[in-house]
Design a protein around this motif. Structure first.
Motif, PDB file in Angstrom:
ATOM      1  N   GLU A  67       3.206  23.345  47.098  1.00 43.20           N
ATOM      2  CA  GLU A  67       2.925  24.676  46.572  1.00 43.20           C
ATOM      3  C   GLU A  67       3.858  25.100  45.438  1.00 43.20           C
ATOM      4  OE1 GLU A  67       0.599  26.802  47.078  1.00 43.20           O
ATOM      5  OE2 GLU A  67      -0.212  26.636  49.113  1.00 43.20           O
ATOM      6  N   ILE A  68       5.098  24.646  45.477  1.00 46.56           N
ATOM      7  CA  ILE A  68       6.073  25.083  44.469  1.00 46.56           C
ATOM      8  C   ILE A  68       6.422  23.953  43.499  1.00 46.56           C
ATOM      9  CG2 ILE A  68       8.407  25.984  44.110  1.00 46.56           C
ATOM     10  CD1 ILE A  68       8.186  27.347  46.845  1.00 46.56           C
ATOM     11  N   GLU A  69       7.007  22.886  44.024  1.00 51.36           N
ATOM     12  CA  GLU A  69       7.558  21.825  43.184  1.00 51.36           C
ATOM     13  C   GLU A  69       6.483  21.109  42.358  1.00 51.36           C
ATOM     14  OE1 GLU A  69      11.270  18.932  44.054  1.00 51.36           O
ATOM     15  OE2 GLU A  69       9.499  18.536  45.286  1.00 51.36           O
ATOM     16  N   ASN A  70       5.451  20.592  43.028  1.00 47.60           N
ATOM     17  CA  ASN A  70       4.437  19.833  42.307  1.00 47.60           C
ATOM     18  C   ASN A  70       3.513  20.727  41.489  1.00 47.60           C
ATOM     19  OD1 ASN A  70       4.462  16.776  42.785  1.00 47.60           O
ATOM     20  ND2 ASN A  70       4.910  17.588  44.817  1.00 47.60           N
ATOM     21  N   ARG A  71       3.327  21.963  41.922  1.00 45.24           N
ATOM     22  CA  ARG A  71       2.570  22.915  41.109  1.00 45.24           C
ATOM     23  C   ARG A  71       3.232  23.084  39.738  1.00 45.24           C
ATOM     24  NH1 ARG A  71      -0.723  27.131  42.236  1.00 45.24           N
ATOM     25  NH2 ARG A  71      -0.282  27.008  44.471  1.00 45.24           N
ATOM     26  N   GLN A  72       4.554  23.261  39.754  1.00 50.09           N
ATOM     27  CA  GLN A  72       5.291  23.446  38.513  1.00 50.09           C
ATOM     28  C   GLN A  72       5.137  22.243  37.586  1.00 50.09           C
ATOM     29  OE1 GLN A  72       9.269  24.202  39.940  1.00 50.09           O
ATOM     30  NE2 GLN A  72       8.867  26.369  40.379  1.00 50.09           N
ATOM     31  N   LYS A  73       5.181  21.042  38.155  1.00 43.75           N
ATOM     32  CA  LYS A  73       5.050  19.833  37.342  1.00 43.75           C
ATOM     33  C   LYS A  73       3.656  19.731  36.718  1.00 43.75           C
ATOM     34  CE  LYS A  73       8.479  17.186  39.957  1.00 43.75           C
ATOM     35  NZ  LYS A  73       8.744  16.029  40.843  1.00 43.75           N
ATOM     36  N   PHE A  74       2.643  20.067  37.505  1.00 45.67           N
ATOM     37  CA  PHE A  74       1.267  19.976  37.019  1.00 45.67           C
ATOM     38  C   PHE A  74       1.001  21.009  35.926  1.00 45.67           C
ATOM     39  CE2 PHE A  74      -3.283  21.197  37.490  1.00 45.67           C
ATOM     40  CZ  PHE A  74      -3.848  19.992  37.096  1.00 45.67           C
ATOM     41  N   MET A  75       1.425  22.231  36.136  1.00 42.37           N
ATOM     42  CA  MET A  75       1.188  23.279  35.155  1.00 42.37           C
ATOM     43  C   MET A  75       1.976  23.027  33.873  1.00 42.37           C
ATOM     44  SD  MET A  75      -1.028  24.934  36.843  1.00 42.37           S
ATOM     45  CE  MET A  75      -1.330  26.500  36.008  1.00 42.37           C
ATOM     46  N   ALA A  76       3.186  22.486  34.009  1.00 41.41           N
ATOM     47  CA  ALA A  76       3.994  22.169  32.828  1.00 41.41           C
ATOM     48  C   ALA A  76       3.366  21.060  31.993  1.00 41.41           C
ATOM     49  CB  ALA A  76       5.402  21.762  33.259  1.00 41.41           C
ATOM     50  N   GLY A 105       0.222  20.773  31.483  1.00 34.32           N
ATOM     51  CA  GLY A 105      -1.009  21.250  30.871  1.00 34.32           C
ATOM     52  C   GLY A 105      -2.111  21.601  31.847  1.00 34.32           C
ATOM     53  N   GLY A 106      -1.811  21.597  33.144  1.00 33.16           N
ATOM     54  CA  GLY A 106      -2.804  21.950  34.139  1.00 33.16           C
ATOM     55  C   GLY A 106      -3.168  23.424  34.076  1.00 33.16           C
ATOM     56  N   LYS A 107      -4.371  23.761  34.521  1.00 31.69           N
ATOM     57  CA  LYS A 107      -4.849  25.141  34.473  1.00 31.69           C
ATOM     58  C   LYS A 107      -4.990  25.775  35.853  1.00 31.69           C
ATOM     59  CE  LYS A 107      -5.285  24.986  30.012  1.00 31.69           C
ATOM     60  NZ  LYS A 107      -4.311  25.712  29.153  1.00 31.69           N
ATOM     61  N   LYS A 108      -5.305  24.964  36.856  1.00 32.75           N
ATOM     62  CA  LYS A 108      -5.510  25.499  38.207  1.00 32.75           C
ATOM     63  C   LYS A 108      -4.994  24.490  39.223  1.00 32.75           C
ATOM     64  CE  LYS A 108      -9.081  27.658  41.117  1.00 32.75           C
ATOM     65  NZ  LYS A 108      -8.381  28.956  41.139  1.00 32.75           N
ATOM     66  N   PHE A 109      -4.181  24.958  40.143  1.00 34.54           N
ATOM     67  CA  PHE A 109      -3.581  24.088  41.155  1.00 34.54           C
ATOM     68  C   PHE A 109      -3.622  24.824  42.487  1.00 34.54           C
ATOM     69  CE2 PHE A 109      -0.143  22.350  43.703  1.00 34.54           C
ATOM     70  CZ  PHE A 109      -0.136  20.996  43.399  1.00 34.54           C
ATOM     71  N   ASP A 110      -4.523  24.427  43.354  1.00 30.72           N
ATOM     72  CA  ASP A 110      -4.636  25.031  44.681  1.00 30.72           C
ATOM     73  C   ASP A 110      -4.306  24.002  45.755  1.00 30.72           C
ATOM     74  OD1 ASP A 110      -5.386  27.490  43.698  1.00 30.72           O
ATOM     75  OD2 ASP A 110      -7.537  27.109  43.893  1.00 30.72           O
ATOM     76  N   VAL A 111      -3.667  24.458  46.822  1.00 31.85           N
ATOM     77  CA  VAL A 111      -3.351  23.607  47.963  1.00 31.85           C
ATOM     78  C   VAL A 111      -4.130  24.123  49.166  1.00 31.85           C
ATOM     79  CG1 VAL A 111      -1.557  22.730  49.499  1.00 31.85           C
ATOM     80  CG2 VAL A 111      -1.050  23.114  47.076  1.00 31.85           C
ATOM     81  N   LEU A 112      -4.936  23.262  49.770  1.00 28.62           N
ATOM     82  CA  LEU A 112      -5.700  23.649  50.951  1.00 28.62           C
ATOM     83  C   LEU A 112      -4.739  23.861  52.119  1.00 28.62           C
ATOM     84  CD1 LEU A 112      -8.717  23.941  51.919  1.00 28.62           C
ATOM     85  CD2 LEU A 112      -8.449  21.634  52.860  1.00 28.62           C
ATOM     86  N   ALA A 113      -4.836  25.006  52.766  1.00 27.31           N
ATOM     87  CA  ALA A 113      -3.968  25.269  53.914  1.00 27.31           C
ATOM     88  C   ALA A 113      -4.209  24.232  55.007  1.00 27.31           C
ATOM     89  CB  ALA A 113      -4.235  26.664  54.461  1.00 27.31           C
ATOM     90  N   CYS A 114      -3.160  23.871  55.714  1.00 31.15           N
ATOM     91  CA  CYS A 114      -3.314  22.959  56.843  1.00 31.15           C
ATOM     92  C   CYS A 114      -4.139  23.645  57.936  1.00 31.15           C
ATOM     93  CB  CYS A 114      -1.947  22.557  57.387  1.00 31.15           C
ATOM     94  SG  CYS A 114      -1.029  21.438  56.300  1.00 31.15           S
TER      95      CYS A 114
END
Length: 315
Positions: free
Chosen positions: A278-287, A289-298
């Motif tokens: 939710e935090i670490e990999n989201r930041q990498k993806f958005m940096a 050039g990603g536009k949308k990053f959602d994580v499905l809740a467990c």
């Protein structure tokens, strides 16, 4: 003897508090397990005590602090406890407990409590979809050590994996499908917790089970584009690939700018899902050039998940 059933849910564990001292105790227990780190203790113990434990607890504590709840503390403990409480309501004829491998309530403490209650039939459910020597294998070792030399052992039923079970796959596929109907994604990433490649070469079936789960989800949702990755690499050894963090940084340039990430090795939200994804990999993806990053809740305390646990607990 009257039949008395027990059910034990087992997960990895969590620090008692998000402070360095508590994190250090947890890491010492976790990384001191020979099933987790197979390097000779003569070589590994000095590395652990002199290089890892003096520094890593401070870094990890900051991560835990970012996901810790002021209301209920550790997310992993909260959801594991909730699963046990809800399962108890579904199975009133049985005694339900939960335990952790590397923190309280300890696995051996729960087993001792069942023994004191003269439980005759005990169902053990490690909450890991796939089997690995580092998780289910370690749990099995601990259970066998507990009963070794005891005068009495209950009838044991252990669920060693469930990622290939149709009812579990259908539940997960339904959750993925529901989310993809709410938003548009370029792909769905199944992110599995990684293990060293050397463990697989020695016979650990984990990678095969991950690949089979991916295949079976693709069959159920053929209209979606799936990618398989591995997360949570630790140390210099080669781990299963492709690595999630590196993959995420290349996806936008390939046209995958909107992604849904599914934590395929977890049934309860925890550090690996709430911080690493939710935090670490989201930041990498958005940096990148990603536009949308959602994580499905467990699955957490989802009613359908509790129903499945109840079904698997029946003898």
């Amino acid at each position: 003897m009257n039949q008395k059933q027990g059910i034990l849910l087992i997960n990895l564990g969590t620090p008692d508090t998000p402070e360095p001292q508590s994190v250090r105790r947890y890491l010492r227990a976790f990384l001191g397990d020979k099933r987790v780190i197979t390097l000779s203790p003569i070589l590994w113990r000095p590395i652990l005590e002199l290089f890892i434990l003096p520094r890593r607890p401070y870094t990890s504590a900051k991560m835990y602090q970012s996901i810790w709840s002021a209301e209920y503390g550790s997310p992993l403990e909260y959801y594991t406890k909730r699963q046990a409480e809800l399962l108890q309501k579904k199975c009133p004829e049985a005694k339900v407990r939960y335990a952790f491998s590397y923190s309280d309530p300890q696995l051996t403490t729960a087993l001792a409590a069942f023994a004191a209650e003269e439980i005759t039939d005990l169902t053990l459910i490690p909450l890991y979809p796939q089997y690995s020597t580092t998780t289910v294998g370690s749990v099995s070792d601990e259970i066998m050590r507990f009963y070794q030399g005891k005068n009495y052992q209950p009838n044991l039923k252990m669920l060693t994996s469930f990622s290939e079970r149709s009812e579990y796959l259908e539940l997960l596929a339904t959750k993925i499908e529901e989310q993809t109907k709410k938003a548009d994604y370029d792909c769905v990433i199944l992110s599995y917790h990684g293990i060293p490649q050397s463990y697989v070469k020695k016979g650990d079936p984990y990678e095969k089970q991950c690949c089979l789960m991916t295949k079976m989800l693709k069959e159920r949702l053929p209209e979606l584009t799936f990618l398989q990755c591995y997360q949570s690499k630790f140390g210099p050894a080669k781990w299963l690939e492709p690595a999630l963090d590196k993959t995420l940084q290349t996806l936008p340039e390939k046209g995958y700018k909107k992604v849904l990430v599914v934590s395929a090795s977890f049934v309860s939200d925890c550090l690996e899902t709430l911080f690493e994804l939710e935090i670490e990999n989201r930041q990498k993806f958005m940096a990148a050039g990603g536009k949308k990053f959602d994580v499905l809740a467990c699955l957490n305390d989802d009613a359908s998940w509790i129903e499945l646990l109840a079904k698997w607990s029946k003898r």
